[in-house]
Design a protein around this motif. Structure first.
Motif, short mmCIF file in Angstrom:
data_model
loop_
_atom_site.label_atom_id
_atom_site.label_comp_id
_atom_site.label_asym_id
_atom_site.label_seq_id
_atom_site.Cartn_x
_atom_site.Cartn_y
_atom_site.Cartn_z
N THR A 1 0.84 -1.19 0.00
CA THR A 1 0.00 0.00 0.00
C THR A 1 0.88 1.24 0.00
OG1 THR A 1 -1.93 1.05 1.06
CG2 THR A 1 -0.22 0.20 2.52
N VAL B 1 -5.99 -2.61 5.13
CA VAL B 1 -6.09 -2.09 3.76
C VAL B 1 -5.58 -3.11 2.76
CG1 VAL B 1 -5.21 -0.32 2.18
CG2 VAL B 1 -6.00 0.33 4.47
N GLN C 1 -9.24 4.59 3.95
CA GLN C 1 -9.07 3.58 2.90
C GLN C 1 -9.78 2.28 3.25
OE1 GLN C 1 -5.05 3.12 1.18
NE2 GLN C 1 -4.47 4.92 2.39
N ALA C 2 -9.67 1.88 4.51
CA ALA C 2 -10.29 0.63 4.94
C ALA C 2 -11.81 0.72 4.89
CB ALA C 2 -9.83 0.27 6.36
N MET D 1 2.29 5.05 0.98
CA MET D 1 2.56 5.71 2.25
C MET D 1 3.07 7.11 1.97
SD MET D 1 5.16 4.46 5.30
CE MET D 1 6.66 4.75 4.34
N PHE E 1 -0.85 1.95 13.10
CA PHE E 1 -0.56 2.14 11.67
C PHE E 1 -0.30 0.84 10.93
CE2 PHE E 1 3.03 2.72 8.59
CZ PHE E 1 2.22 2.91 7.49
N LEU F 1 -3.58 -1.14 10.63
CA LEU F 1 -4.52 -0.56 9.66
C LEU F 1 -4.03 -0.76 8.24
CD1 LEU F 1 -5.43 2.70 11.59
CD2 LEU F 1 -7.05 0.90 10.92
N ALA F 2 -2.72 -0.68 8.04
CA ALA F 2 -2.18 -0.96 6.70
C ALA F 2 -2.47 -2.40 6.31
CB ALA F 2 -0.68 -0.69 6.67
N TYR G 1 -5.49 5.72 6.77
CA TYR G 1 -5.70 4.30 6.49
C TYR G 1 -7.08 3.84 6.93
CZ TYR G 1 -0.99 4.10 4.83
OH TYR G 1 0.13 4.32 4.07
N ARG H 1 -1.16 8.71 9.21
CA ARG H 1 -1.01 7.29 9.44
C ARG H 1 -2.32 6.64 9.92
NH1 ARG H 1 2.63 8.26 6.56
NH2 ARG H 1 4.82 7.69 6.83
#
Length: 262
Positions: free
Chosen positions: A102, A241, A129-130, A104, A234, A237-238, A126, A122
């Motif tokens: 993803t 995503v 996006q989620a 950044m 962070f 959550l990434a 995200y 951060r």
């Protein structure tokens, strides 16, 4: 993205990674920036072009407690080398870099504190996006909104921007006979507790030895253990995503734990 061992025309062994140009540029710049006196060893960049990065091959071995202690001290030295600001990219690195698969954003705002940057670029970024991908519901996003609102109170004592690896899960620590090497960085200026929290997220051999040696060289601020879930938000959550809802529960638990410390 793909990666594999290679043998170069001069007989040297290397490790080749194929990725988008921005990812190649970001990693090459990260490897150079993180190489500091008394810091952890990093593979030398042997060559790179818009599609491929080739680094020196590092022989791996079993994790060793003495190597772990040395790594803790070297990690502290790398962090202490500092950064121009929270979210600062390595010199020559792109503003829009990568964390795994993803994107950044590495775009510092002069004089901005860590809590403001972390909440916006951060956590909130995200979460959006989620939610857009359907991996988090709007109702679930409310707990992250509360974290962002309270981040100035949750963040602990103010610290100068540290020079972070940025993706320091245990799989990016390569144990070798001559030290613990760092690979696959997503380097940027951030809070040093973030690298340490990521080491803990999926488990790392001899983690307590690493942290104790780090703390001897560069003492951590009071309450750092309670802030681990905050710094894990962070990367979690990434993962939401990138991989979808399977990580949503873990991210929500980390957010609730972060709020508990306040």
């Amino acid at each position: 993205m793909g990666a594999r061992p290679v043998t170069l025309s001069d007989g040297r062994r290397g490790f080749a990674k194929e990725a988008p140009q921005s990812a190649i540029t970001a990693e090459a710049a990260s490897l150079e920036w993180l190489r500091v006196p008394d810091g952890p060893p990093l593979p030398t960049v042997l060559s790179h072009d818009p599609q491929r990065l080739v680094t020196a091959y590092v022989e791996s071995s079993r994790p060793d407690p003495q190597v772990a202690e040395d790594f803790g001290r070297r990690l502290a030295a790398m962090h202490s080398a500092g950064a121009a600001g929270f979210g600062a990219a390595p010199p020559g690195g792109p503003e829009l870099a990568w964390f795994g698969a993803t994107r950044m954003l590495n775009k510092p705002v002069p004089q901005e504190d860590w809590a403001t940057w972390y909440a916006r670029d951060r956590v909130a970024a995200y979460v959006r996006q989620a939610v857009d991908a359907g991996s988090l519901t709007l109702g679930e996003s409310a707990v992250f909104d509360e974290v962002c609102e309270r981040l100035p109170q949750l963040a602990g004592p103010a610290e100068a921007p540290a020079r972070l690896h940025g993706d320091l899960w245990s799989g990016n620590v390569l144990w070798s006979h001559d030290g613990a090497w760092l690979i696959d960085p997503a380097a940027h200026g951030g809070h040093r507790e973030s690298d340490l929290a990521l080491l803990a997220l999926f488990g790392c051999p001899h983690l307590e030895r690493i942290r104790s040696a780090y703390d001897e060289v560069s003492p951590l601020a009071p309450g750092w253990r309670g802030r681990v879930p905050l710094h894990q938000l962070f990367p979690l959550l990434a993962h939401v995503v990138i991989f979808g809802r399977g990580y949503a529960g873990q991210a929500l638990d980390a957010a609730r734990s972060a709020l508990d410390i306040g």
